[in-house]
Design an enzyme around this catalytic site. Structure first.
Site, PDB file in Angstrom:
ATOM      1  CE  LYS A 124      29.620  41.341  38.401  1.00  8.51           C
ATOM      2  NZ  LYS A 124      30.430  41.615  37.231  1.00  8.51           N
ATOM      3  CE  LYS A 206      29.056  33.342  38.585  1.00 11.76           C
ATOM      4  NZ  LYS A 206      29.076  34.135  37.421  1.00 11.76           N
ATOM      5  CE  LYS A 209      36.486  36.378  36.152  1.00 10.27           C
ATOM      6  NZ  LYS A 209      36.773  35.989  34.806  1.00 10.27           N
TER       7      LYS A 209
HETATM    8  P1  TYM Z   1      32.101  36.051  32.479  1.00  9.82           P
HETATM    9  O1  TYM Z   1      33.350  36.757  32.112  1.00  9.82           O
HETATM   10  O2  TYM Z   1      31.600  36.204  33.871  1.00  9.82           O
HETATM   11  O3  TYM Z   1      32.240  34.514  32.201  1.00  9.82           O
HETATM   12  C1  TYM Z   1      32.667  34.000  30.940  1.00  9.82           C
HETATM   13  C2  TYM Z   1      31.942  32.706  30.638  1.00  9.82           C
HETATM   14  O4  TYM Z   1      32.160  31.733  31.661  1.00  9.82           O
HETATM   15  C3  TYM Z   1      30.906  31.208  32.113  1.00  9.82           C
HETATM   16  N1  TYM Z   1      31.032  30.874  33.543  1.00  9.82           N
HETATM   17  C4  TYM Z   1      30.718  29.683  34.079  1.00  9.82           C
HETATM   18  N2  TYM Z   1      30.225  28.552  33.534  1.00  9.82           N
HETATM   19  C5  TYM Z   1      30.033  27.497  34.361  1.00  9.82           C
HETATM   20  N3  TYM Z   1      30.277  27.527  35.698  1.00  9.82           N
HETATM   21  C6  TYM Z   1      30.752  28.645  36.295  1.00  9.82           C
HETATM   22  N4  TYM Z   1      31.013  28.649  37.598  1.00  9.82           N
HETATM   23  C7  TYM Z   1      30.999  29.797  35.472  1.00  9.82           C
HETATM   24  N5  TYM Z   1      31.465  31.045  35.720  1.00  9.82           N
HETATM   25  C8  TYM Z   1      31.473  31.698  34.531  1.00  9.82           C
HETATM   26  C9  TYM Z   1      29.923  32.341  31.861  1.00  9.82           C
HETATM   27  O5  TYM Z   1      28.603  31.860  31.780  1.00  9.82           O
HETATM   28  C10 TYM Z   1      30.415  32.908  30.563  1.00  9.82           C
HETATM   29  O6  TYM Z   1      29.903  32.171  29.474  1.00  9.82           O
HETATM   30  N6  TYM Z   1      28.827  39.163  30.390  1.00  9.82           N
HETATM   31  C11 TYM Z   1      29.689  38.046  30.150  1.00  9.82           C
HETATM   32  C12 TYM Z   1      30.749  38.340  29.108  1.00  9.82           C
HETATM   33  C13 TYM Z   1      30.149  38.819  27.826  1.00  9.82           C
HETATM   34  C14 TYM Z   1      29.437  38.030  26.896  1.00  9.82           C
HETATM   35  C15 TYM Z   1      29.080  38.922  25.847  1.00  9.82           C
HETATM   36  C16 TYM Z   1      29.061  36.678  26.849  1.00  9.82           C
HETATM   37  C17 TYM Z   1      30.234  40.093  27.349  1.00  9.82           C
HETATM   38  N7  TYM Z   1      29.578  40.144  26.153  1.00  9.82           N
HETATM   39  C18 TYM Z   1      28.339  38.482  24.767  1.00  9.82           C
HETATM   40  C19 TYM Z   1      28.324  36.244  25.751  1.00  9.82           C
HETATM   41  C20 TYM Z   1      27.969  37.139  24.720  1.00  9.82           C
HETATM   42  C21 TYM Z   1      30.397  37.696  31.445  1.00  9.82           C
HETATM   43  O7  TYM Z   1      30.511  38.504  32.329  1.00  9.82           O
HETATM   44  O8  TYM Z   1      30.955  36.444  31.455  1.00  9.82           O
END
Ligand code: TYM
Length: 341
Positions: A124, A206, A209
């Site tokens: 990032k 991966k 968005k």
């Molecule tokens: P975020 O918002 O990027 O994504 C949310 C969830 O979706 C999963 N994910 C995917 N899984 C499979 N293939 C993909 N292409 C893919 N893209 C996204 C992510 O692994 C995630 O589980 N930091 C986290 C949000 C967060 C969080 C937390 C998660 C904040 N606090 C505490 C767990 C526990 C995030 O940015 O996810």
């Protein structure tokens, strides 16, 4: 639409699950297959706590009006996916002040070197080179706070979040090592199928968005037409055999998606498409995704129109979360030596 519920105490015995998602634009098929649909399934067997992680989302600049709308939409879309506020605690992160408070504390128990090694920070900060802010750097301490506040046993995420979770575990262990048992050390919960859904255009990356090429990702709210077009344009290879194999990242990804959606194994999919071309296969993958998303899109349309219902749910969720998380925050602060109010 279900009635709003009263705030209830969580029954003690079941294991605790925590997870969250950033409201940065619409969710992708990767979010759904990798995380969200697992959240929905886990609700019956665990004490589940889910949040829309809006505090995390401001580590990159957000347009205020769009951001507010994205938060509403994220909440509504999670309800539409099947997050049930009668079964799970479900709130908006910034409404529960303990998150930011514990994050500050945990920042003081997290090393610069540890944060510097986070691949998401490296990616990032390259992508947003004009805005490498301190929040982007300390983001994993906030994530650790989210999880540790609820004494979560398990955290269902996709593979890309595994490194952050390992850091959360290290922070919890470090704190417990200094002050005695304070936080449950959480385990990642990563599904075997669909933990990394890849880009339709560059299938070693991966699906995300934030990818500028909109053909590389499926939004959960894309129309059936758009979904079909994106799958038809998906990158494949020249072998023209539907099977998992080396150098066949595009097809491997499509098989993975179909398998995650239909529950069929890769071998069953290979057998089904024997002698057929990639065109037929891509159409079939697109169709199963369209059918999976159709009822969710319909429910989303109902929820997003009903802001009063949304507000009732997220306020209720936040009140419940505040109470539960305050216990852990107070405990941690007492151990450190803060004076109680
Ligand atoms: P975020 O918002 O990027 O994504 C949310 C969830 O979706 C999963 N994910 C995917 N899984 C499979 N293939 C993909 N292409 C893919 N893209 C996204 C992510 O692994 C995630 O589980 N930091 C986290 C949000 C967060 C969080 C937390 C998660 C904040 N606090 C505490 C767990 C526990 C995030 O940015 O996810």
């Amino acid at each position: 639409m279900p009635e709003a519920t009263e705030t209830k105490e969580i029954p003690e015995k079941k294991k605790v699950i925590f997870s969250a998602i950033q409201p940065s634009g619409t969710f992708t098929l990767g979010n759904y297959i990798g995380a969200l649909r697992n959240w929905v399934k886990l609700q019956n067997d665990y004490n589940c706590i889910f949040a829309v992680a809006d505090l995390h989302a401001i580590t990159v600049r957000q347009d205020p009006q769009k951001f507010r709308q994205n938060i509403y939409e994220a909440y509504a879309l999670l309800l539409a996916c099947g997050i049930d506020p009668q079964k799970s605690m479900f709130f908006i992160q910034s409404h529960v002040h303990t998150h930011a408070e514990l994050a500050w504390i945990l920042n003081c128990y997290t090393q610069f070197g540890e944060l510097s090694r986070m691949t998401q920070f490296k990616d990032k900060s390259q992508k947003h080179a004009d805005n490498v802010n301190a929040g982007l750097f300390t983001y994993p301490s906030l994530m650790a706070a989210d999880i540790l506040l609820y004494q979560a046993d398990l955290v269902p995420v996709g593979i890309d979040q595994k490194q952050h979770l390992e850091l959360s575990r290290n922070i919890a262990e470090r704190f417990n090592g200094i002050y005695g048992n304070t936080f449950t050390v959480p385990e990642p919960y990563i599904a075997e199928v669909g933990a990394k859904v890849c880009s339709l255009q560059e299938p070693t990356k991966k699906m995300s968005k934030s990818d500028e090429n909109v053909n590389s990702w499926i939004a959960m709210l894309d129309s059936p037409d758009v979904i079909m077009k994106k799958f038809k344009r998906a990158v494949t290879d020249s072998e023209a055999v539907v099977r998992v194999g080396e150098g066949k990242d595009g097809i491997n990804n499509l098989i993975g998606i179909m398998s995650a959606v239909t529950g069929k194994t890769a071998d069953e999919i290979t057998a089904e498409f024997e002698g057929k071309g990639y065109g037929d296969f891509k159409t079939a993958v697109g169709e199963c995704v369209v059918e999976m998303l159709r009822p969710i899109q319909k429910r989303f349309g109902d929820y997003i129109k009903n802001k009063d219902y949304l507000a009732e749910q997220y306020r209720n969720g936040a009140a419940f979360a505040e109470k539960l998380s305050r216990r852990t925050l107070d405990k941690a602060m007492k151990k450190i030596g803060f004076v109680a109010k």
